[in-house]
Design a protein around this motif. Structure first.
Motif: not given
Length: 470
Positions: A392-396, A398-406, A418-431
Motif C-alpha cells: 500500500y505504501q508503495q502504491h501497489k 491490487q496485490p495489497a487488496a488480494q492479500l487482504l481479501n477474505n 487489516a480491514y481498515l487498511l483494505l478500506a484505504q486501499v479501495y479508496i486511494d487506489g482502486l476507486n
C-alpha cells in the motif's frame, strides 16, 4: 598494476587457484587459514588449495617506494641493530684480543639481520623484524656463508689472472652486477651453492626483469653513501665519536639496501615461487560469522558459474548454522527465482517471506513477493497483513487488496487494522468506495471497542463528504 578479483572487479585479488585460473578477493575466500580444515583455504570451484597472493598483488612498483626504504631502516628493530653496531665500535678498541670476537659477532648479527630483512619483505611482511628475530641461531652459519661467498669469488678471480687483466676486469664487473642477486638468493634459500651458482643468479635477474638493473643502480648508489659520509664526518667530528657514527651510518644504509632487495622480491613474489602467508591475526573469524560469509561467497561464485545445484547446497549448509540470517535467506530466495524453481517457490516461498517478516524486514519480503511469478500462496494472516501494508505504501494497490481479501475467514486478532487498511486501499487506489463503506461498517459492528475506532469514523466521514459532494 594490481590484478582484480575475477568476481569483484573493484577488489584486488588476494588468492589464486592455478587449476581453475581464477583469482579471488578476501570476500570470495573469507577468514584465515585457522578457519579452514586440512590444507587451508580452498577454491570454491575445484576445492583444491588456493595460493595467497595478496601481499605481492597489492604491492606498488619498486621505484615508487623510495621513502619507504629509508623510513624502514628507522624502525625499532633496525635502530637497535644500529645502536649495537655503534656500541660495539666503542668497545672494540678496549677489548684487546676480545676485540676480534666482538667484531666478528656484531658483523655476523648485522649480516643475519640484513638477510632477514630481505626474507621478511619478500614474503610480504612490511614490518621490520625485531632484534630477537635475528637471534635465531642462523647468524653464524649465514655469516660463514657470506664469508665463503667472498672467498670463492676471490679465488675464482685469482685463477682468472692467468687469462689476463681484461678477463679479470670483466669478471669483477659481472660480480658487481650479480652481487644483489647473490645476497637475495642466499637470504631466501639459505644455500651457499645456490648463491654462487651463476645460472641461478642469471635466472633470478631474468625473472625480476629490467627492475633488477634499477635495483642494482640504487643499491650501488646507497652503498656508496657511507664512504661519502665518512669523508665528511672525518673533517667535522672529533676522533672518539667517529667510529660509532660511521658504524651506525653504515648499518643504516645496509638495511636500506636490504629493504630494497626484499621489496623487489615482493613485487615478483609469484614468479619467484615465494610462498607467503596472510596476516591471519586480522583475518580470523568466529565460527558463526565464518560459516555465513563462506556460504554467501561460495553461493555467489557458483551462481556466476551457473552451478546452481552446488550453490543451493552451499546456502542450505549455511542456513543450517544460521537459520535466521537475512542475507542467507535472501540469497536462497533469489537463487530459486534465478532458477525459476516454481515448485520450490510455491513450497518454500511462504516460509521464507514469513522469515523476513519475523526479522522485521517486511520491505524485503514485499520485494521478493512481487518478484515471484506466480505469487506464492501466503496463508499466515500476519504475513499477508505485513506485506499488504508495504505494498500500500508503495502504491501497489491490487496485490495489497488480494492479500487482504477474505481475511475475516482467518482467526486473526488484528482483523480490524487489516480491514481498515483494505478500506484505504479501495479508496486511494482502486476507486471502490462502496466496498470501503462495507468494510468500515463491518469493523464498527465486529470491533466496537477497537482502538482504531476513531480512524474508522474519520474515514467514514471522508466517504460521506465525498458522496455528498457528488
Amino acid at each position: 598494476m594490481a590484478e582484480s578479483c575475477h568476481y569483484h572487479a573493484s577488489a584486488d585479488a588476494s588468492w589464486q587457484c592455478q587449476p581453475c585460473q581464477r583469482k579471488y578477493c578476501s570476500e570470495c575466500i573469507p577468514g584465515s587459514r585457522a578457519n579452514y580444515q586440512g590444507l587451508g583455504p580452498e577454491c570454491p570451484l575445484c576445492r583444491n588449495p588456493v595460493e595467497y597472493i595478496g601481499a605481492s598483488n597489492g604491492a606498488k612498483p619498486f621505484w615508487q617506494m623510495g621513502l619507504f626504504y629509508f623510513l624502514y631502516a628507522l624502525k625499532p628493530g633496525p635502530l637497535v641493530i644500529m645502536a649495537l653496531a655503534a656500541g660495539a665500535s666503542l668497545l672494540i678498541s678496549g677489548l684487546g684480543l676480545l676485540a676480534i670476537v666482538a667484531l666478528v659477532g656484531i658483523v655476523a648479527l648485522v649480516s643475519r639481520y640484513n638477510l632477514l630483512v630481505i626474507e621478511r619483505l619478500a614474503s610480504g611482511q612490511l614490518e621490520a623484524p625485531g632484534i630477537s628475530d635475528a637471534l635465531d641461531g642462523n647468524s653464524a652459519p649465514l655469516f660463514l656463508k657470506v664469508i665463503a661467498m667472498t672467498l670463492i669469488a676471490g679465488f675464482v678471480g685469482y685463477k682468472l689472472f692467468a687469462l689476463g687483466m681484461g678477463v679479470v676486469q670483466v669478471y669483477a664487473f659481472v660480480l658487481l652486477l650479480l652481487a644483489p642477486a647473490a645476497m637475495i638468493v642466499l637470504a631466501l634459500e639459505h644455500s651457499l651453492r645456490a648463491a654462487i651458482n651463476p645460472l641461478k643468479l642469471l635466472q633470478f635477474t631474468l625473472i625480476i626483469g629490467w627492475p633488477y638493473w634499477l635495483l642494482w643502480l640504487t643499491t650501488t648508489a646507497v652503498s656508496a653513501a657511507p664512504n661519502l659520509f665518512m669523508a665528511i664526518a672525518a673533517e667535522k667530528l672529533p676522533p672518539w665519536p667517529l667510529g660509532p657514527v660511521i658504524a651506525a651510518t653504515t648499518t643504516y644504509f645496509y638495511i636500506v639496501t636490504s629493504a630494497m632487495m626484499g621489496y623487489i622480491c615482493l613485487s615478483r613474489q609469484q614468479k619467484l615461487g615465494i610462498q607467503a602467508d596472510p596476516d591471519d591475526d586480522n583475518l580470523f573469524m568466529e565460527e558463526e560469522a565464518f560459516s555465513r560469509a563462506r556460504a554467501l561467497a561460495d553461493a555467489q561464485i557458483l551462481m556466476r558459474e551457473s552451478d546452481f545445484q552446488a550453490a543451493r547446497q552451499a546456502l542450505v549448509d549455511g542456513l543450517r548454522r544460521n537459520p535466521n540470517d537475512e542475507a542467507l535467506n535472501e540469497r536462497y530466495y533469489r537463487l530459486l527465482l534465478a532458477t525459476q524453481d516454481k515448485k520450490a517457490l510455491r513450497e518454500l516461498g511462504p516460509h521464507l517471506l514469513d522469515k523476513f517478516v519475523q526479522l522485521n524486514r517486511p520491505h524485503k519480503a514485499a520485494e521478493l513477493y512481487l518478484a515471484t511469478e506466480p505469487v506464492p500462496p501466503i496463508t499466515k494472516p500476519e504475513v499477508r497483513h505485513a506485506l499488504a501494508q508495504i505494498l500500500y505504501q508503495q502504491h501497489k494497490y491490487q496485490p495489497a487488496a488480494q492479500l487482504l481479501n477474505n481475511l475475516h475467514k482467518e482467526n486473526y486478532p488484528q482483523l480490524d487494522a487489516a480491514y481498515l487498511l483494505l478500506a484505504q486501499v479501495y479508496i486511494d487506489g482502486l476507486n471502490r468506495e462502496d466496498l470501503a463503506r462495507k468494510l468500515l461498517q463491518f469493523v464498527r459492528q465486529k470491533f466496537p471497542d477497537s482502538p482504531l475506532r476513531s480512524q474508522v469514523e474519520t474515514l467514514r466521514k471522508v466517504l460521506n463528504s465525498s458522496e455528498a459532494a457528488n
